[in-house]
Design a protein around this motif. Structure first.
Motif, PDB file in Angstrom:
ATOM      1  N   GLY A 510       0.816  -1.204   0.000  1.00 57.76           N
ATOM      2  CA  GLY A 510       0.000   0.000   0.000  1.00 57.76           C
ATOM      3  C   GLY A 510       0.845   1.247   0.000  1.00 57.76           C
ATOM      4  N   TYR A 511       2.031   1.159   0.628  1.00 61.80           N
ATOM      5  CA  TYR A 511       2.970   2.281   0.640  1.00 61.80           C
ATOM      6  C   TYR A 511       4.129   2.053  -0.319  1.00 61.80           C
ATOM      7  N   MET A 512       4.297   0.819  -0.825  1.00 62.07           N
ATOM      8  CA  MET A 512       5.447   0.510  -1.663  1.00 62.07           C
ATOM      9  C   MET A 512       5.189   0.903  -3.109  1.00 62.07           C
ATOM     10  N   ALA A 513       6.191   1.512  -3.727  1.00 63.10           N
ATOM     11  CA  ALA A 513       6.078   1.928  -5.118  1.00 63.10           C
ATOM     12  C   ALA A 513       6.013   0.713  -6.033  1.00 63.10           C
ATOM     13  N   PRO A 514       5.324   0.816  -7.190  1.00 55.17           N
ATOM     14  CA  PRO A 514       5.138  -0.354  -8.062  1.00 55.17           C
ATOM     15  C   PRO A 514       6.438  -0.926  -8.599  1.00 55.17           C
ATOM     16  N   GLU A 515       7.425  -0.072  -8.922  1.00 53.78           N
ATOM     17  CA  GLU A 515       8.678  -0.596  -9.455  1.00 53.78           C
ATOM     18  C   GLU A 515       9.438  -1.396  -8.402  1.00 53.78           C
ATOM     19  N   TYR A 516       9.186  -1.080  -7.126  1.00 51.41           N
ATOM     20  CA  TYR A 516       9.825  -1.813  -6.030  1.00 51.41           C
ATOM     21  C   TYR A 516       9.128  -3.147  -5.801  1.00 51.41           C
ATOM     22  N   VAL A 517       7.790  -3.121  -5.839  1.00 51.00           N
ATOM     23  CA  VAL A 517       7.023  -4.356  -5.648  1.00 51.00           C
ATOM     24  C   VAL A 517       7.312  -5.348  -6.763  1.00 51.00           C
ATOM     25  N   MET A 518       7.316  -4.863  -8.015  1.00 48.37           N
ATOM     26  CA  MET A 518       7.385  -5.757  -9.168  1.00 48.37           C
ATOM     27  C   MET A 518       8.808  -6.189  -9.511  1.00 48.37           C
ATOM     28  N   LEU A 593      -1.397  13.077  -5.570  1.00 46.99           N
ATOM     29  CA  LEU A 593      -1.590  12.286  -6.790  1.00 46.99           C
ATOM     30  C   LEU A 593      -0.369  12.354  -7.698  1.00 46.99           C
ATOM     31  N   LEU A 594       0.329  13.493  -7.724  1.00 46.70           N
ATOM     32  CA  LEU A 594       1.551  13.590  -8.515  1.00 46.70           C
ATOM     33  C   LEU A 594       2.629  12.636  -7.976  1.00 46.70           C
ATOM     34  N   CYS A 595       2.634  12.438  -6.675  1.00 52.65           N
ATOM     35  CA  CYS A 595       3.673  11.596  -6.054  1.00 52.65           C
ATOM     36  C   CYS A 595       3.444  10.110  -6.280  1.00 52.65           C
ATOM     37  N   VAL A 596       2.203   9.700  -6.575  1.00 49.65           N
ATOM     38  CA  VAL A 596       1.920   8.260  -6.694  1.00 49.65           C
ATOM     39  C   VAL A 596       1.736   7.836  -8.145  1.00 49.65           C
ATOM     40  N   GLN A 597       2.244   8.607  -9.099  1.00 50.48           N
ATOM     41  CA  GLN A 597       2.121   8.235 -10.498  1.00 50.48           C
ATOM     42  C   GLN A 597       2.957   7.003 -10.815  1.00 50.48           C
ATOM     43  N   GLN A 598       2.506   6.290 -11.847  1.00 55.25           N
ATOM     44  CA  GLN A 598       3.172   5.041 -12.229  1.00 55.25           C
ATOM     45  C   GLN A 598       4.565   5.280 -12.785  1.00 55.25           C
ATOM     46  N   ASN A 599       4.725   6.287 -13.614  1.00 58.28           N
ATOM     47  CA  ASN A 599       6.017   6.587 -14.225  1.00 58.28           C
ATOM     48  C   ASN A 599       6.918   7.274 -13.212  1.00 58.28           C
ATOM     49  N   ALA A 601       9.686   8.880 -13.583  1.00 50.28           N
ATOM     50  CA  ALA A 601      10.161  10.197 -14.006  1.00 50.28           C
ATOM     51  C   ALA A 601       9.105  11.271 -13.799  1.00 50.28           C
ATOM     52  N   ASP A 602       7.822  10.903 -13.801  1.00 51.24           N
ATOM     53  CA  ASP A 602       6.749  11.881 -13.638  1.00 51.24           C
ATOM     54  C   ASP A 602       6.576  12.321 -12.190  1.00 51.24           C
ATOM     55  N   ARG A 603       7.031  11.514 -11.244  1.00 57.18           N
ATOM     56  CA  ARG A 603       6.906  11.908  -9.839  1.00 57.18           C
ATOM     57  C   ARG A 603       7.886  13.035  -9.526  1.00 57.18           C
ATOM     58  N   PRO A 604       7.478  13.996  -8.705  1.00 56.89           N
ATOM     59  CA  PRO A 604       8.415  15.063  -8.331  1.00 56.89           C
ATOM     60  C   PRO A 604       9.466  14.546  -7.352  1.00 56.89           C
ATOM     61  N   THR A 605      10.580  15.236  -7.256  1.00 55.16           N
ATOM     62  CA  THR A 605      11.524  14.975  -6.172  1.00 55.16           C
ATOM     63  C   THR A 605      10.945  15.560  -4.896  1.00 55.16           C
ATOM     64  N   MET A 606      11.555  15.242  -3.752  1.00 56.22           N
ATOM     65  CA  MET A 606      11.057  15.821  -2.510  1.00 56.22           C
ATOM     66  C   MET A 606      11.272  17.327  -2.505  1.00 56.22           C
ATOM     67  N   VAL A 622      -0.414  18.189 -14.640  1.00 55.34           N
ATOM     68  CA  VAL A 622      -1.581  17.307 -14.555  1.00 55.34           C
ATOM     69  C   VAL A 622      -1.100  15.899 -14.197  1.00 55.34           C
ATOM     70  N   PRO A 623      -1.629  15.300 -13.128  1.00 58.18           N
ATOM     71  CA  PRO A 623      -1.183  13.957 -12.767  1.00 58.18           C
ATOM     72  C   PRO A 623      -1.742  12.898 -13.708  1.00 58.18           C
ATOM     73  N   SER A 624      -1.055  11.787 -13.794  1.00 53.75           N
ATOM     74  CA  SER A 624      -1.564  10.634 -14.537  1.00 53.75           C
ATOM     75  C   SER A 624      -2.145   9.632 -13.551  1.00 53.75           C
ATOM     76  N   GLN A 625      -2.780   8.613 -14.071  1.00 53.10           N
ATOM     77  CA  GLN A 625      -3.445   7.603 -13.242  1.00 53.10           C
ATOM     78  C   GLN A 625      -2.445   6.920 -12.317  1.00 53.10           C
ATOM     79  N   PRO A 626      -2.813   6.692 -11.040  1.00 56.62           N
ATOM     80  CA  PRO A 626      -1.903   5.992 -10.127  1.00 56.62           C
ATOM     81  C   PRO A 626      -1.510   4.619 -10.663  1.00 56.62           C
ATOM     82  N   ALA A 627      -0.343   4.150 -10.228  1.00 54.95           N
ATOM     83  CA  ALA A 627       0.182   2.881 -10.742  1.00 54.95           C
ATOM     84  C   ALA A 627      -0.745   1.722 -10.436  1.00 54.95           C
ATOM     85  N   PHE A 628      -1.241   1.627  -9.203  1.00 55.18           N
ATOM     86  CA  PHE A 628      -2.159   0.566  -8.827  1.00 55.18           C
ATOM     87  C   PHE A 628      -3.554   1.185  -8.778  1.00 55.18           C
ATOM     88  N   PHE A 629      -4.353   0.865  -9.767  1.00 54.53           N
ATOM     89  CA  PHE A 629      -5.662   1.493  -9.894  1.00 54.53           C
ATOM     90  C   PHE A 629      -6.734   0.425  -9.881  1.00 54.53           C
TER      91      PHE A 629
END
Length: 667
Positions: A510-518, A593-599, A601-606, A622-629
């Motif tokens: 739930g808190y883990m990014a998709p690239e880390y999970v997969m 929503l910008l922070c939880v984007q699938q891509n 590169a699209d997520r901002p830095t802190m 404009v944010p894109s759809q979250p990775a886990f939708f």
């Protein structure tokens, strides 16, 4: 011959030496290790004779081979809940249906005979693979266990050109196999290497349930193992649960409509040259080769053992230096026992994955929190070293301060500053306490967490990825200022390093990014993803996995995304928030929503996220759809627990938990 006494005098690794020499002699006589026709998983659980699971298994195996897709791929399941059995059978893409059925039947008999009562097994014969399990195994790339068998003869010339051509050939075959479709992922071909005076014939195959990318990844993994086991061999076979590859110096792949030739043995080919001198010369040559091989092996093993011994000593000295650097922070066990009233139950603050936390008071009247790591936890040692060597060097108002540590006997204690208001999850998810968190307090918590992460990522002299950011790992002090805690999973990066990889997936689903999970990839953007989830939880006052709206259980990220798209994002605001600027809160939802984007590169830095939070003049993309939708509701909260860690350290996703939920897993 070198005497064992002499070896022991100069070299303390004799037991290892003898073991390796024996293995070398065995391989010289018997050829390389063979791929097991039955590999049992004792740690995956057993079933009892006559149980429902065994009945389902027997019925499934007896009917499995009637469910082919026509290309030698069989997959089916039988049973319910814990007694459900899943099975996959796959034949080599060039053999006939009759040969396939025979091969799979033989494999099934071998598995049940050699792995009795095992809930999960896998076996390979030269022309097929069969596996069954009590867990969902379809569409999941699995590379463990992996086995390699090889011809003991190597190319004599042109090794570099040979290796390059093998790699080029399999890269092409891997891509071709991966695009074969849902019925068959199989490709074969050959290549001639003039400098090595050899032609190699090869095949690559994946289970058709894999995605195109997973198939390519699996074959690349199997190909990557060739260099360490069988560099230059004229014949190799490599297998994993999800894919296999093979090459030989003679043709072995048949036409898909014809019965293929018998598979050649993985052993040296018969000699076809006459050695002058007859039997005596041949014997002399064998003796010379044996002696030379023994001497070379002896020298090589001694060198390896010396190198490993020196490396181990240096590693121990390095670890000791890291601990000694923080020696001034060391407490004696007696003082901590006194401070915590001998770790009494009355002083217990809580329990985490690696130990229990106690409140204490030092003789100078300073209040402390003591984390007592579990004595039987192997991961506790890793956590201890992480937290002592990392946290002691970090100083920031939004990070919990390490006061000291204790390492005596079996006790491993971490002493932190006492933070009186416990963790964020005790407030934000509590319907009574949450009412006391107005928007100013929540905004201060969001900014504090962000600034703490920014310090870890960019402003400290170290670059640290936390990897386990969640509400329970954020503590609140007397002024409700947040402090990031629990650095047991943290990873230290070089200042110019941007990404790391791991096969051990740790964290909270739930808190883990998709690239880390997969894929096990983590970076500063992994923490950014977790931060985005936290932002949305703080705004809504609900957990990401059990967000409730109108009596229905929703996925928080999915609901926030749909609400934002439909311009109804105000629906995600906690009803208990009676104050605060709606546009400001909506801006925070947008940033989350910008922070939880699938891509990635699209997520901002802190740094960018903090700027967005503190300056309204910064335009938000404009944010894109979250990775886990999740497109739809969730029938029960148990259906959201879709990730787990097996003993190989690979996190997988079970997409069969709820038929009412459509998962869109991008990437």
């Amino acid at each position: 011959m070198v005497s064992s006494r002499l070896i022991r005098l100069f070299f303390p690794c004799t037991h290892l030496l003898v073991l390796i020499i024996n293995v070398n002699f065995t391989q010289a006589q018997l050829g390389p290790p063979q791929i097991p026709s039955a590999s049992c998983f004792n740690d995956k659980g057993n079933y009892t004779a006559g149980s429902t699971y065994q009945t389902n298994l027997d019925r499934l195996l007896s009917t499995l081979f009637d469910a082919s897709n026509g290309y030698g791929f069989y997959n089916s399941s039988l049973g319910e809940n814990n007694d459900r059995v899943y099975a996959i059978g796959l034949c080599r893409g060039d053999i006939t249906r009759e040969a396939c059925g025979t091969c799979l039947s033989d494999t099934a008999n071998g598995l049940t005979n050699n792995c009795p009562n095992q809930k999960e097994t896998i076996g390979w014969l030269p022309e097929c693979m069969l596996r069954y399990s009590n867990r969902f195994i379809y569409g999941i790339m699995e590379i463990s266990p992996a086995y390699y068998a090889w011809n003991v003869n190597n190319v004599s010339t042109g090794l570099d050109a040979f290796n390059q051509e093998v790699s080029r050939l399999f890269n092409g075959l891997g891509g071709k196999a991966a695009t074969g479709g849902d019925l068959r992922k199989f490709a074969s071909g050959n290549a001639t290497i003039p400098s090595a005076n050899i032609t190699i014939y090869a095949l690559a195959q994946c289970t058709p349930d894999l995605s195109e990318k997973s198939c390519i990844d699996c074959i690349e993994y199997a190909l990557g193992g060739l260099g360490s086991c069988c560099n230059g061999s004229i014949g190799v076979r490599a297998v994993t649960p999800s894919c296999s590859l093979r090459y030989e110096h003679i043709p072995f792949v048949g036409d898909t409509n014809e019965t293929p030739p018998a598979s050649p043995p993985l052993a040296p080919p018969p000699a076809n040259t006459t050695i002058p001198g007859g039997k005596k010369s041949n014997t002399s040559r064998t003796v010379i080769i044996t002696v030379v091989t023994t001497v070379v092996s002896l020298v090589l093993i001694i060198s390896i053992c010396i190198y490993l011994r020196v490396k181990k000593i240096k590693a121990k000295l390095g670890e000791a230096d890291e601990i000694l650097d923080t020696e001034a922070l060391q407490f004696d066990l007696g003082s901590i026992r006194t401070a915590t009233n001998n770790f009494s139950e009355a002083n217990k603050l809580g329990r985490g994955g690696f130990g229990t936390v106690y409140r204490g008071r030092l003789l100078n009247q300073e209040d402390i929190a003591v984390k007592r790591l579990s004595r039987d936890s192997a991961q506790g040692d890793v956590e201890f070293k992480n937290e002592v060597t990392l946290v002691a060097k970090l100083q920031h108002r939004n990070l919990v301060r390490l006061i000291g540590f204790c390492l005596e006997g079996n006790e491993r204690l971490l002493i932190y500053e006492f933070v009186p208001n416990a963790s964020l999850d005790h407030f934000i998810f509590d319907p009574i306490k949450r009412a006391h968190l107005d928007w100013d307090s929540r905004c201060k918590i969001i900014l504090g967490i962000g600034r703490g992460l920014l310090y870890l990522h960019e402003d400290s002299r170290l670059r640290i990825i936390h990897r386990d950011m969640k509400a329970s790992n954020v503590l609140l002090d007397a002024e409700m200022q947040p402090k990031i805690a629990d650095f047991g999973m943290a990873r230290l990066f070089d200042l110019d390093q941007t990404q790391g990889d791991t096969s051990r997936i740790v964290g909270t689903y739930g808190y883990m990014a998709p690239e880390y999970v997969m894929r096990g990839h983590f970076s500063v953007k992994s923490d950014v993803y977790s931060f985005g989830v936290l932002v949305l939880e703080i705004i809504t006052g609900q957990k990401n996995s059990s967000f409730r709206h109108g009596g229905n259980v929703e996925d928080l990220l999915s609901y926030a995304w749909k609400s934002w798209k439909e311009d109804t994002a105000s629906n995600v605001i906690d009803p208990m928030l009676k104050s605060g600027s709606i546009p400001e809160i909506m801006r925070c939802v947008h940033i989350g929503l910008l922070c939880v984007q699938q891509n990635i590169a699209d997520r901002p830095t802190m740094a960018a996220a903090i700027l967005m939070l503190t300056s309204n003049s910064v335009d938000l993309p404009v944010p894109s759809q979250p990775a886990f939708f999740m497109d739809g509701g969730i029938e029960s909260s148990s259906d959201t627990s879709l990730a787990w860690e097996d003993k190989s350290g690979v996190t997988r996703l079970d997409l069969s938990k709820s038929n009412s939920v459509k998962y869109l897993l991008h990437g």
